[in-house]
Write an enzyme that holds these catalytic residues in place. Sequence first.
Site, PDB file in Angstrom:
ATOM      1  N   ARG A   1     187.214  49.094  91.651  1.00  0.00           N
ATOM      2  CA  ARG A   1     187.252  50.402  91.593  1.00  0.00           C
ATOM      3  C   ARG A   1     188.227  50.999  92.421  1.00  0.00           C
ATOM      4  O   ARG A   1     189.206  52.177  91.996  1.00  0.00           O
ATOM      5  CB  ARG A   1     185.855  51.006  92.202  1.00  0.00           C
ATOM      6  CG  ARG A   1     184.596  50.781  91.619  1.00  0.00           C
ATOM      7  CD  ARG A   1     183.431  51.419  92.133  1.00  0.00           C
ATOM      8  NE  ARG A   1     182.270  50.764  91.835  1.00  0.00           N
ATOM      9  CZ  ARG A   1     181.026  51.421  91.452  1.00  0.00           C
ATOM     10  NH1 ARG A   1     180.989  52.876  91.407  1.00  0.00           N
ATOM     11  NH2 ARG A   1     179.891  50.592  91.023  1.00  0.00           N
TER      12      ARG A   1
ATOM     13  N   GLU B   1     183.454  45.366  94.324  1.00  0.00           N
ATOM     14  CA  GLU B   1     183.429  46.632  94.129  1.00  0.00           C
ATOM     15  C   GLU B   1     184.729  47.397  94.665  1.00  0.00           C
ATOM     16  O   GLU B   1     185.136  48.356  93.927  1.00  0.00           O
ATOM     17  CB  GLU B   1     182.083  47.414  94.462  1.00  0.00           C
ATOM     18  CG  GLU B   1     180.784  46.919  94.156  1.00  0.00           C
ATOM     19  CD  GLU B   1     180.612  47.376  92.776  1.00  0.00           C
ATOM     20  OE1 GLU B   1     181.271  48.091  92.115  1.00  0.00           O
ATOM     21  OE2 GLU B   1     179.424  47.213  91.976  1.00  0.00           O
TER      22      GLU B   1
ATOM     23  N   THR C   1     187.707  45.796  84.535  1.00  0.00           N
ATOM     24  CA  THR C   1     186.365  45.865  84.399  1.00  0.00           C
ATOM     25  C   THR C   1     185.877  47.382  84.653  1.00  0.00           C
ATOM     26  O   THR C   1     184.825  47.605  84.350  1.00  0.00           O
ATOM     27  CB  THR C   1     185.265  44.862  85.118  1.00  0.00           C
ATOM     28  OG1 THR C   1     184.061  44.846  84.453  1.00  0.00           O
ATOM     29  CG2 THR C   1     185.367  45.155  86.630  1.00  0.00           C
TER      30      THR C   1
HETATM   31  C1  DMJ Z   1     181.286  49.355  86.947  1.00  0.00           C
HETATM   32  O1  DMJ Z   1     181.354  49.170  88.256  1.00  0.00           O
HETATM   33  C2  DMJ Z   1     181.865  48.273  86.288  1.00  0.00           C
HETATM   34  O2  DMJ Z   1     181.945  48.177  84.781  1.00  0.00           O
HETATM   35  C3  DMJ Z   1     181.268  46.773  86.533  1.00  0.00           C
HETATM   36  O3  DMJ Z   1     181.896  45.822  85.546  1.00  0.00           O
HETATM   37  C4  DMJ Z   1     179.745  46.994  85.946  1.00  0.00           C
HETATM   38  N1  DMJ Z   1     178.932  47.890  86.648  1.00  0.00           N
HETATM   39  C5  DMJ Z   1     179.689  49.256  86.749  1.00  0.00           C
HETATM   40  C6  DMJ Z   1     179.246  50.142  85.225  1.00  0.00           C
HETATM   41  O4  DMJ Z   1     178.092  49.883  84.749  1.00  0.00           O
END
Ligand code: DMJ
Length: 620
Positions: A251, A247, A604
């Site tokens: 992020r 995470e 992602t």
């Molecule tokens: C986000 O943190 C990212 O897209 C991750 O890959 C999956 N979960 C959340 C959004 O749903």
Amino acid sequence: MYGSPNKRNFISFTVTEDDSKSVKRQSCWRVWRRMSRLQRNIISMSLAVGVVVSIYILLHRKTSTGRQDPMNQPPWGQIGVDYFHFENDVQQRNGNVGGKKDETVIDGPGGPDIANQGDQDNRVDEPVIHQPAGGDDDDGEDDNVDKIANERPNKSQPKYGPQNEKQEAIVAAFKHAWKAYKAYAWGHDELKPVSKSWNEWFNLGLTIVDSLDTMIILGLEKEFKEARDWVANDMNIKPRKDVNLFETTIRVLGGLLSAYHLSDELVFLEKAKLLGDELLPCFNSKSSIPFADINLMTGVAKAPKWGPDSTVSEVTTIQLEFRDLSFTTGDMKYKKAVDKVSKHIHNLPKESGLVPIFINANTGQFRARSTITFGARGDSYYEYLLKQWVQTSKSEQMFVDDYLEAMAGAKEKLVRTSEPNKLTFVGELLSGDRFSAKMDHLACFLPGTLALGYKNGLDEWHLQLAKDLMHTCYQTYAFTATKLSPEISHFNMVPGARTDDIIIKPADAHNLLRPETIESLLYLYRITGDKFYRQWGWEIFQAFERHTKLPYGYSSISNVQNAKNPGIRDKMESFFLGETLKYLFLLFSDDKDLFPFEKYVFNTEAHPLPVRDFLGKAVQ
Ligand code: DMJ
């Protein structure tokens, strides 16, 4: 010829060493004279070519990439081998910064934010960092930052900010959310829009960092500057907290890197490098598979509290960011750490290319009989296989091989259709082999990834499956009372059963403002040009506006089947600003230069990172 066993060329073996050399010289000369002109010309030409090639290789090594052996290495190097050195590139780029570097003066944490003060007790003060003019200094910081590359992936600046009414509406939504976050949760991870307070997860100001590039793209200069100043002055990279490696990487590291690429503000790269360094102890496991969590203050990495294993999608969804950090700073240690993970996972035995969701950091083995899924804990393993191949300009064959095998495996074992309307969905294998007709909203990233694969030359059926799954993901919204998707959908596979195709269990009826469907709509729209994908996106946006918008921000809801009372949950996830609104904004952009998929790969968490050429430079 030399080395010929012809005895005539090796007259005597009984003479002294010196004599022997002179005899050999005479012998060579005699051989040369006995040759035809053609033979001599061929040998002379070969020698000349050899000399020219050697000079070229020597010069190339010094002036270009610093690769140790360009003839024997694949463009991106062996996985786990650090052979790129970017000193030359870095020096060149540092000369081109245009004054931005000097603006990056970090005065350490502090500032007037009263709401933050409780947390600041936990903070470890960071050293005051002044960006030096260059060269050695005694500021105690890693001097590598002096050499940090300052490049933009796409020098032709795209038009940021809204260009049409729909984009204006999305910008208004962002501003609404941001205003509330700023008023009630500034510097904290997430806004609680009902109680007008905040939620702390990692203590890293998640919403701010996740939103930086969104603000640039949406043209919100004032808001971006406030956020940048917070990063520069108040962000503490070492909170006394266990944070999750994945995470934090997707992020925060991803957010900082993309903010740097889009803005040229060196402060973001400086923070990204510090954070990358703090996360590295996660990789000190027996197997090279990283531990899931790390305390950023103590540097102690460990398995998560809830179990002994790391999550497969997590340990395989950090590579885009760490690789980008390496190529942007010129320090290959980050890439090296994640390459080892990729190689390890690549070498593990798999069933049709599909992976179980847990892996142990000490043994390096998958947990036997764990679930196989494109939803939670499996999803982005597949996404990053393709995206790493794209990020490396398709030069890392291992990734696309694994991806192709996995997609074929998914088609065979997980993709099914529902009854009565034949919706195509991707199910799961419980305990590794028992099919379950369950699909997480998270799995709705898959249509976008499949379409991206098709755009990069993979077979037509990838696009067809992308379209079919996209339709289903949209139906999970269109089918509900709120027109918002549940977190999990189950599908009926029994012909003639008295039920709809989609079944929502009460425990799965919540909506967390997730982005995956919107994300895939962007890929499908851009790649097919079909306008109805935009229409679907607009419907979803309006449903968010109707059911999740509050006086102070937006909130997750508990029940998508109750339009009158969807059950406000009092939480605005950072990915709503980082991903959902960004993808919506891009969906309605007609500007082909706005993050073309040839030049950028979205991590992602929707943070765009440059595609790199075979030298590791951002593709222009
Ligand atoms: C986000 O943190 C990212 O897209 C991750 O890959 C999956 N979960 C959340 C959004 O749903």
